[in-house]
Design a protein around this motif. Structure first.
Motif, short mmCIF file in Angstrom:
data_model
loop_
_atom_site.label_atom_id
_atom_site.label_comp_id
_atom_site.label_asym_id
_atom_site.label_seq_id
_atom_site.Cartn_x
_atom_site.Cartn_y
_atom_site.Cartn_z
N PHE A 1 0.84 -1.20 0.00
CA PHE A 1 0.00 0.00 0.00
C PHE A 1 0.88 1.25 0.00
O PHE A 1 0.66 2.17 -0.79
N MET A 2 1.88 1.28 0.86
CA MET A 2 2.78 2.43 0.92
C MET A 2 3.58 2.55 -0.38
O MET A 2 3.81 3.66 -0.87
N ARG A 3 3.95 1.43 -0.95
CA ARG A 3 4.67 1.43 -2.24
C ARG A 3 3.77 1.96 -3.35
O ARG A 3 4.22 2.71 -4.22
N GLU A 4 2.49 1.59 -3.33
CA GLU A 4 1.54 2.08 -4.33
C GLU A 4 1.35 3.59 -4.22
O GLU A 4 1.22 4.27 -5.24
N ILE A 5 1.33 4.12 -3.00
CA ILE A 5 1.20 5.57 -2.83
C ILE A 5 2.39 6.27 -3.47
O ILE A 5 2.24 7.26 -4.20
N LEU A 6 3.58 5.74 -3.20
CA LEU A 6 4.78 6.37 -3.77
C LEU A 6 4.83 6.26 -5.28
O LEU A 6 5.22 7.21 -5.97
N THR A 7 4.45 5.12 -5.82
CA THR A 7 4.51 4.98 -7.28
C THR A 7 3.38 5.73 -7.96
O THR A 7 3.54 6.20 -9.09
N ARG A 8 2.25 5.88 -7.30
CA ARG A 8 1.12 6.58 -7.92
C ARG A 8 1.32 8.08 -7.91
O ARG A 8 1.06 8.77 -8.88
N PHE A 9 1.79 8.61 -6.78
CA PHE A 9 1.92 10.06 -6.65
C PHE A 9 3.36 10.53 -6.72
O PHE A 9 3.61 11.68 -7.04
N GLY A 10 4.29 9.67 -6.35
CA GLY A 10 5.69 10.06 -6.35
C GLY A 10 5.95 11.18 -5.36
O GLY A 10 5.35 11.25 -4.30
N HIS A 11 6.82 12.06 -5.73
CA HIS A 11 7.14 13.19 -4.87
C HIS A 11 6.43 14.45 -5.34
O HIS A 11 6.73 15.54 -4.87
N TYR A 12 5.48 14.31 -6.26
CA TYR A 12 4.77 15.44 -6.79
C TYR A 12 3.46 15.64 -6.04
O TYR A 12 2.63 14.74 -5.97
N ARG A 13 3.28 16.80 -5.48
CA ARG A 13 2.06 17.11 -4.73
C ARG A 13 0.87 17.35 -5.66
O ARG A 13 -0.26 17.29 -5.23
#
Length: 163
Positions: free
Chosen positions: A29-41
């Motif tokens: 789940f945490m990995r999906e958040i990072l890959t979906r949104f990355g570091h872009y707000r």
């Protein structure tokens, strides 16, 4: 010389399989958040803007006509109550199809199963669209639409049914 007085974990203690699966789903789940949104707000903003554009377009297009066909109910609440669960279902189904292929390299670890990757993606979609629903409901409540809070358990049951 200083000695480390931290307690040593008992390695012989076995974890229950459900806790292992929960940990795997949480990590995915945490990995999906990072890959979906990355570091872009801006990605977080798009989650709200996409349904807002759909709801706004339909409110403008059908608002005047539907207001007379659904007496006693706000069309805007009816719309977010229908379109956001549809987005949840549609995006969950679409993203779940690619979950196994997208996480294929992680399946070499025997803890992670394909169902964990699917569950993580569907859980992410559910959290995103439920928070978006709450955001829109609060905005509509601030604008003066009446929202009956007595039916929240039924609403949550319907959202679980959609997922």
């Amino acid at each position: 010389m200083m000695r480390d007085n931290t307690p040593v974990m008992n390695r012989s203690k076995k974890r229950h399989s459900i806790s292992i699966q929960w940990a795997a789903i949480h990590a995915l789940f945490m990995r999906e958040i990072l890959t979906r949104f990355g570091h872009y707000r801006l990605g977080y903003l798009w989650v709200v803007l996409e349904p807002a554009m759909h709801v706004g377009f339909m409110l403008i297009l059908f608002g005047a006509v539907i207001k007379h066909t659904i007496p006693g109910m706000s069309y805007s609440i009816f719309l977010i109550g229908g379109i956001l669960p549809w987005f949840l279902f549609s995006n969950s189904a679409g993203r779940a199809l690619g979950a196994v292929a997208g996480n294929k390299g992680l399946f070499h670890y025997r803890i992670i199963k394909p169902i964990d990757a699917i569950a993580a993606r569907v859980a992410l979609e559910a959290v995103i669209y439920f928070l978006t629903f709450v955001f829109f409901a609060l905005i509509l409540a601030l604008l003066g639409d009446y929202i009956d809070l007595n039916h929240i358990p039924i609403l949550l049951l319907c959202w679980v049914g959609v997922v």
